[in-house]
Write a protein that holds these residues in place. Structure first.
Motif, PDB file in Angstrom:
ATOM      1  N   ILE A 393     -37.856  37.401  30.258  1.00 39.88           N
ATOM      2  CA  ILE A 393     -36.613  38.037  29.803  1.00 39.88           C
ATOM      3  C   ILE A 393     -36.165  39.109  30.782  1.00 39.88           C
ATOM      4  CG2 ILE A 393     -35.611  39.524  28.021  1.00 39.88           C
ATOM      5  CD1 ILE A 393     -37.417  38.034  25.986  1.00 39.88           C
ATOM      6  N   ILE A 394     -37.102  39.962  31.176  1.00 37.45           N
ATOM      7  CA  ILE A 394     -36.748  41.077  32.059  1.00 37.45           C
ATOM      8  C   ILE A 394     -36.377  40.588  33.456  1.00 37.45           C
ATOM      9  CG2 ILE A 394     -37.703  43.070  33.284  1.00 37.45           C
ATOM     10  CD1 ILE A 394     -39.108  43.888  30.754  1.00 37.45           C
ATOM     11  N   GLU A 395     -37.201  39.708  34.031  1.00 37.99           N
ATOM     12  CA  GLU A 395     -36.971  39.292  35.413  1.00 37.99           C
ATOM     13  C   GLU A 395     -35.654  38.542  35.568  1.00 37.99           C
ATOM     14  OE1 GLU A 395     -40.077  37.359  37.483  1.00 37.99           O
ATOM     15  OE2 GLU A 395     -41.614  38.795  36.905  1.00 37.99           O
ATOM     16  N   VAL A 396     -35.351  37.651  34.627  1.00 34.84           N
ATOM     17  CA  VAL A 396     -34.110  36.888  34.712  1.00 34.84           C
ATOM     18  C   VAL A 396     -32.935  37.748  34.260  1.00 34.84           C
ATOM     19  CG1 VAL A 396     -32.853  34.878  33.881  1.00 34.84           C
ATOM     20  CG2 VAL A 396     -35.288  34.691  34.419  1.00 34.84           C
ATOM     21  N   TYR A 403     -23.928  40.506  36.636  1.00 35.19           N
ATOM     22  CA  TYR A 403     -22.716  39.691  36.747  1.00 35.19           C
ATOM     23  C   TYR A 403     -21.961  39.587  35.418  1.00 35.19           C
ATOM     24  CZ  TYR A 403     -25.120  38.258  41.012  1.00 35.19           C
ATOM     25  OH  TYR A 403     -25.773  38.259  42.211  1.00 35.19           O
ATOM     26  N   ASP A 404     -22.369  40.366  34.432  1.00 34.83           N
ATOM     27  CA  ASP A 404     -21.786  40.310  33.087  1.00 34.83           C
ATOM     28  C   ASP A 404     -21.190  41.679  32.768  1.00 34.83           C
ATOM     29  OD1 ASP A 404     -21.349  40.306  30.281  1.00 34.83           O
ATOM     30  OD2 ASP A 404     -22.856  38.748  30.018  1.00 34.83           O
ATOM     31  N   SER A 405     -19.872  41.747  32.517  1.00 36.46           N
ATOM     32  CA  SER A 405     -19.189  43.034  32.391  1.00 36.46           C
ATOM     33  C   SER A 405     -19.572  43.797  31.129  1.00 36.46           C
ATOM     34  CB  SER A 405     -17.666  42.836  32.438  1.00 36.46           C
ATOM     35  OG  SER A 405     -17.242  41.987  31.383  1.00 36.46           O
ATOM     36  N   ASP A 406     -19.673  43.110  29.966  1.00 41.11           N
ATOM     37  CA  ASP A 406     -19.937  43.861  28.739  1.00 41.11           C
ATOM     38  C   ASP A 406     -21.427  43.966  28.407  1.00 41.11           C
ATOM     39  OD1 ASP A 406     -20.696  41.401  27.759  1.00 41.11           O
ATOM     40  OD2 ASP A 406     -19.138  41.288  26.224  1.00 41.11           O
ATOM     41  N   LYS A 407     -22.252  43.185  29.095  1.00 42.76           N
ATOM     42  CA  LYS A 407     -23.709  43.250  28.932  1.00 42.76           C
ATOM     43  C   LYS A 407     -24.139  43.143  27.473  1.00 42.76           C
ATOM     44  CE  LYS A 407     -24.678  45.691  33.235  1.00 42.76           C
ATOM     45  NZ  LYS A 407     -23.369  45.387  33.807  1.00 42.76           N
ATOM     46  N   ARG A 408     -23.470  42.268  26.741  1.00 41.12           N
ATOM     47  CA  ARG A 408     -23.889  41.925  25.384  1.00 41.12           C
ATOM     48  C   ARG A 408     -24.311  40.457  25.401  1.00 41.12           C
ATOM     49  NH1 ARG A 408     -23.652  45.300  21.565  1.00 41.12           N
ATOM     50  NH2 ARG A 408     -23.764  43.641  19.975  1.00 41.12           N
ATOM     51  N   PHE A 409     -25.561  40.207  24.986  1.00 36.32           N
ATOM     52  CA  PHE A 409     -26.165  38.906  25.204  1.00 36.32           C
ATOM     53  C   PHE A 409     -26.558  38.237  23.887  1.00 36.32           C
ATOM     54  CE2 PHE A 409     -27.790  41.673  28.775  1.00 36.32           C
ATOM     55  CZ  PHE A 409     -26.791  41.314  29.660  1.00 36.32           C
ATOM     56  N   PRO A 410     -26.161  36.980  23.682  1.00 30.48           N
ATOM     57  CA  PRO A 410     -26.681  36.220  22.549  1.00 30.48           C
ATOM     58  C   PRO A 410     -28.195  36.051  22.689  1.00 30.48           C
ATOM     59  CG  PRO A 410     -24.724  35.162  23.445  1.00 30.48           C
ATOM     60  CD  PRO A 410     -25.124  36.232  24.419  1.00 30.48           C
ATOM     61  N   ALA A 411     -28.936  36.291  21.604  1.00 30.16           N
ATOM     62  CA  ALA A 411     -30.402  36.191  21.632  1.00 30.16           C
ATOM     63  C   ALA A 411     -30.867  35.491  20.365  1.00 30.16           C
ATOM     64  CB  ALA A 411     -31.029  37.580  21.752  1.00 30.16           C
ATOM     65  N   GLU A 435     -24.657  38.805  13.374  1.00 29.09           N
ATOM     66  CA  GLU A 435     -24.548  39.377  14.721  1.00 29.09           C
ATOM     67  C   GLU A 435     -25.603  38.741  15.626  1.00 29.09           C
ATOM     68  OE1 GLU A 435     -23.144  40.671  17.728  1.00 29.09           O
ATOM     69  OE2 GLU A 435     -22.166  41.691  16.025  1.00 29.09           O
ATOM     70  N   PHE A 436     -25.135  37.823  16.489  1.00 25.52           N
ATOM     71  CA  PHE A 436     -26.092  37.129  17.356  1.00 25.52           C
ATOM     72  C   PHE A 436     -26.226  37.795  18.726  1.00 25.52           C
ATOM     73  CE2 PHE A 436     -21.971  35.046  17.880  1.00 25.52           C
ATOM     74  CZ  PHE A 436     -21.814  35.013  19.258  1.00 25.52           C
ATOM     75  N   GLU A 437     -25.372  38.763  19.046  1.00 23.52           N
ATOM     76  CA  GLU A 437     -25.450  39.441  20.333  1.00 23.52           C
ATOM     77  C   GLU A 437     -26.196  40.766  20.201  1.00 23.52           C
ATOM     78  OE1 GLU A 437     -21.595  38.078  22.952  1.00 23.52           O
ATOM     79  OE2 GLU A 437     -21.346  39.797  21.629  1.00 23.52           O
ATOM     80  N   VAL A 438     -26.870  41.140  21.296  1.00 24.26           N
ATOM     81  CA  VAL A 438     -27.532  42.439  21.370  1.00 24.26           C
ATOM     82  C   VAL A 438     -27.076  43.130  22.646  1.00 24.26           C
ATOM     83  CG1 VAL A 438     -29.535  41.672  20.061  1.00 24.26           C
ATOM     84  CG2 VAL A 438     -29.547  41.474  22.552  1.00 24.26           C
ATOM     85  N   GLY A 439     -27.280  44.427  22.703  1.00 17.36           N
ATOM     86  CA  GLY A 439     -26.807  45.196  23.850  1.00 17.36           C
ATOM     87  C   GLY A 439     -27.842  45.341  24.944  1.00 17.36           C
ATOM     88  N   GLY A 440     -27.581  44.706  26.083  1.00 13.56           N
ATOM     89  CA  GLY A 440     -28.423  44.871  27.271  1.00 13.56           C
ATOM     90  C   GLY A 440     -29.787  44.214  27.152  1.00 13.56           C
ATOM     91  N   ILE A 441     -30.536  44.287  28.238  1.00 15.07           N
ATOM     92  CA  ILE A 441     -31.881  43.710  28.268  1.00 15.07           C
ATOM     93  C   ILE A 441     -32.806  44.456  27.315  1.00 15.07           C
ATOM     94  CG2 ILE A 441     -33.828  43.100  29.737  1.00 15.07           C
ATOM     95  CD1 ILE A 441     -31.188  41.561  30.212  1.00 15.07           C
ATOM     96  N   GLU A 442     -32.626  45.767  27.225  1.00 10.85           N
ATOM     97  CA  GLU A 442     -33.433  46.539  26.277  1.00 10.85           C
ATOM     98  C   GLU A 442     -33.183  46.070  24.853  1.00 10.85           C
ATOM     99  OE1 GLU A 442     -35.910  48.748  26.571  1.00 10.85           O
ATOM    100  OE2 GLU A 442     -35.850  48.184  28.694  1.00 10.85           O
ATOM    101  N   GLY A 443     -31.939  45.704  24.570  1.00  6.27           N
ATOM    102  CA  GLY A 443     -31.613  45.185  23.250  1.00  6.27           C
ATOM    103  C   GLY A 443     -32.338  43.892  22.956  1.00  6.27           C
ATOM    104  N   ILE A 444     -32.446  43.008  23.960  1.00  5.01           N
ATOM    105  CA  ILE A 444     -33.193  41.758  23.771  1.00  5.01           C
ATOM    106  C   ILE A 444     -34.663  42.056  23.518  1.00  5.01           C
ATOM    107  CG2 ILE A 444     -33.898  39.575  24.826  1.00  5.01           C
ATOM    108  CD1 ILE A 444     -31.380  39.593  26.472  1.00  5.01           C
TER     109      ILE A 444
END
Length: 604
Positions: A393-396, A403-411, A435-444
């Motif tokens: 998760i972290i490395e990718v 490359y993602d402007s809002d940095k909200r990711f479906p997880a 709510e399927f999106e989370v904020g940033g890598i820390e959110g995932i």
């Protein structure tokens, strides 16, 4: 694709060593973006565009010049008993602290002590820095021919020799070419001759000019006794010094004196200019490496274009060793396609406003073992050491989020039993049903840890639903005419229970702006992933007989990544641009506001 290949020997990530792989084309991009036999970098992407933009945004790169190194070995050491060595070259940059930073590896060439590698090594030349280059040559053992070259453990290969120089030693030569003596690992001392390595450095050409060209031949001479020749073409560019450097070769057509080859796509970097003379040689392929010259000729792209327009052929010639004259042969070369076009790079699209959107799906099946036990693949170590899921998760994610402007990711998770007792194969990691999106890598990472506390591991392993969900989101973006491309990261430890359903979902998704990266963790049998990853040229087929329009799957086994000392990030960045380009080019999607994008990039 970068993959772990089992069983039958196949091509090695665009570089080839086994018999079947040795018959594939190398170096020239296949013309059609849906061609499943195209080498990995055939889309003209290359890893450097993505990496370059990433670092430029952080002002971490000084002014530089990109160079391509071409390598030729001579009189190498023979480490095989019944045949000749199968050599591969590895080029590294020696850092100021003495560490070696690997720049790249060539393809493996079968049965030869005098290899001319087609794969080029890219290096960034910086005038103000001393840049020592180290060259290591290896004989790749047959048992490793099925593994991508980037993942080979070099300690398992037979050492052929090494040499070194400073990059400026090459570029200051009038010919930009330097021949080095190879020696053993203990230095140049000793009398044993391990052969030589010649290194040619050429500055990369910034041009979008690409020529699609398709060749065929008629009436070739037969060089085989009990069957017909197995012809292939090798194309080389003539340098100002009069020497030549190979730029590509076609695939081998078995048992055919009137072969028709797949189209090639030649870039300006490869051919130099349309007036630059090219040497086109036709060989009869032999598995022992002693390919027999059927005939050769010399034409520029301008002359090849004329052949196409006039629908005429040109005769091959064969040099005569006795008279010094050339024998004109009956066999002819024809150009069935010649199309010059402007082809944009991955960086052109990204810098003009296209976004890469990251999505992740995590395997919650019981085969991962109890997350509270240290032997579990889901075990969260209180000391902070990351498990394989967290690492992936972290490395990718840390790369793609750029490359993602809002940095909200479906997880999502799959294969888990939710608190209400139902088993789900696509549930929101956040625990919030809406709510399927989370904020940033820390959110995932937070949602993943929370899900481990609230979701019980169950099963079976099903990919179909998460692929469908990701495809739905990618499809919705088309409705809004958004310049977005989606990357679904699936992290799994198990064998699929819905292989056909997954194939159906991937075939359907192949028309959408979506790539699926599968990271395998643990020691499971991942041979099924070879079916999903169409690297062997067999396109995925749905249960209704529909074929995938392009390959959108990449498989990376974590154990091979760790063994080969290449990160998941490297695997992704080297392959993702090509899949992105296969999508936009097949739909003739152009970068938007290209001029403005270049202006903003130059000021970054």
């Amino acid at each position: 694709m970068i993959r772990f290949l089992q069983g039958k020997k196949k091509k090695m990530g665009g570089c080839f060593s086994d018999l079947e792989g040795g018959k594939e084309g190398i170096g020239g991009a296949q013309a059609m973006p849906t061609d499943f036999n195209a080498p990995n970098n055939s889309a003209g992407a290359g890893p450097n565009d993505a990496v370059d933009l990433f670092y430029r945004s952080r002002s971490q790169l000084p002014l530089f010049t990109q160079l391509e190194l071409s390598l030729v070995g001579s009189n190498l050491r023979d480490r095989d008993i019944t045949s000749k060595s199968d050599p591969m070259a590895v080029v590294s940059l020696k850092k100021s602290d003495g560490r070696l930073e690997e720049l790249g590896r060539t393809e493996v060439i079968l049965n030869t002590l005098n290899p001319t590698w087609i794969s080029k090594i890219t290096v960034t030349y910086q005038f103000e820095i001393v840049q020592p280059l180290i060259f290591h040559l290896y004989d790749v053992d047959t048992q490793y021919h099925h593994i991508p070259v980037k993942m080979l453990n070099l300690k398992d290969q037979d050492f052929l020799g090494e040499s070194s120089c400073v990059l400026s030693e090459i570029v200051t030569k009038q010919s930009r070419s330097l021949t080095l003596n190879l020696h053993n690992k203990y230095g140049p001392g000793g009398s044993r001759n391990l052969g030589t390595l010649t290194v040619l450095a050429e500055e990369t050409i910034s041009s979008r000019s690409v020529v699609d060209v398709a060749f065929r031949c008629t009436n070739l001479d037969n060089k085989d006794l009990f069957s017909k020749s197995d012809p292939f073409l090798r194309i080389s560019r003539i340098l100002e010094s009069g020497d030549s450097v190979p730029i590509c070769k076609t695939e081998v057509i078995d048992n055919n004196l009137n072969p028709i080859w797949k189209p090639l796509s030649l870039s300006m970097q490869q051919f130099g200019s349309k007036d630059n003379p090219l040497i086109i040689e036709c060989f009869d392929f032999n598995s022992n490496g002693n390919h027999v010259l059927i005939g050769k000729l010399q034409k520029s792209l301008v002359q090849l274009e004329k052949l196409y327009q006039e629908r005429t052929g040109v005769n091959f010639v064969l040099p005569s060793s006795n008279s010094g004259h050339e024998k004109v042969l009956k066999g002819q070369l024809f150009v069935d396609r010649f199309y010059e076009k402007e082809q944009f790079s991955f960086l052109d699209y990204i810098s003009s406003g296209f976004e890469l959107n990251f999505m992740v799906a995590v395997d919650f099946t019981a085969s991962n073992r109890n997350p509270r036990q240290p032997d579990s693949l889901h075990y969260i170590d209180p000391t902070g050491r990351l498990n394989s899921y967290q690492r992936a998760i972290i490395e990718v994610g840390e790369v793609i989020q750029f490359y993602d402007s809002d940095k909200r990711f479906p997880a999502w998770g799959f294969g888990g039993r939710k608190p209400d007792g139902t088993v789900s194969h696509c549930f929101n990691l956040s625990g919030n049903e809406t709510e399927f999106e989370v904020g940033g890598i820390e959110g995932i990472m937070t949602a993943y840890a929370s899900a481990l506390r609230n979701v019980s591991l169950s099963g079976p392993t099903l990919f179909g639903q998460v692929v469908d969900r990701a495809a739905q989101i990618a499809g919705q973006s088309l409705s809004y005419h958004e310049n977005k491309y989606y990357i679904l990261l699936i992290i799994t430890d198990g064998v699929l229970s819905d292989l056909q359903e997954t194939k159906n979902a991937l075939v359907k998704a192949s028309d959408l702006p979506l790539s699926v990266l599968i990271v395998g963790v643990g020691d499971a049998d991942f041979s099924q992933m070879e079916i999903l990853d169409a690297d062997n040229g067999n396109r995925l087929e749905s249960s209704t007989g529909r074929m995938a329009t392009r390959d959108i799957v990449q498989f990376v086994p974590m154990r091979e990544v760790q063994r080969g000392e290449v990160s998941v990030v490297q695997a992704l960045l080297e392959e993702l641009p090509g899949q992105f380009l296969s999508y936009v080019r097949s739909r003739d999607i152009k970068p938007c506001n290209l001029h403005g994008a270049h202006t903003s990039l130059s000021n970054s």
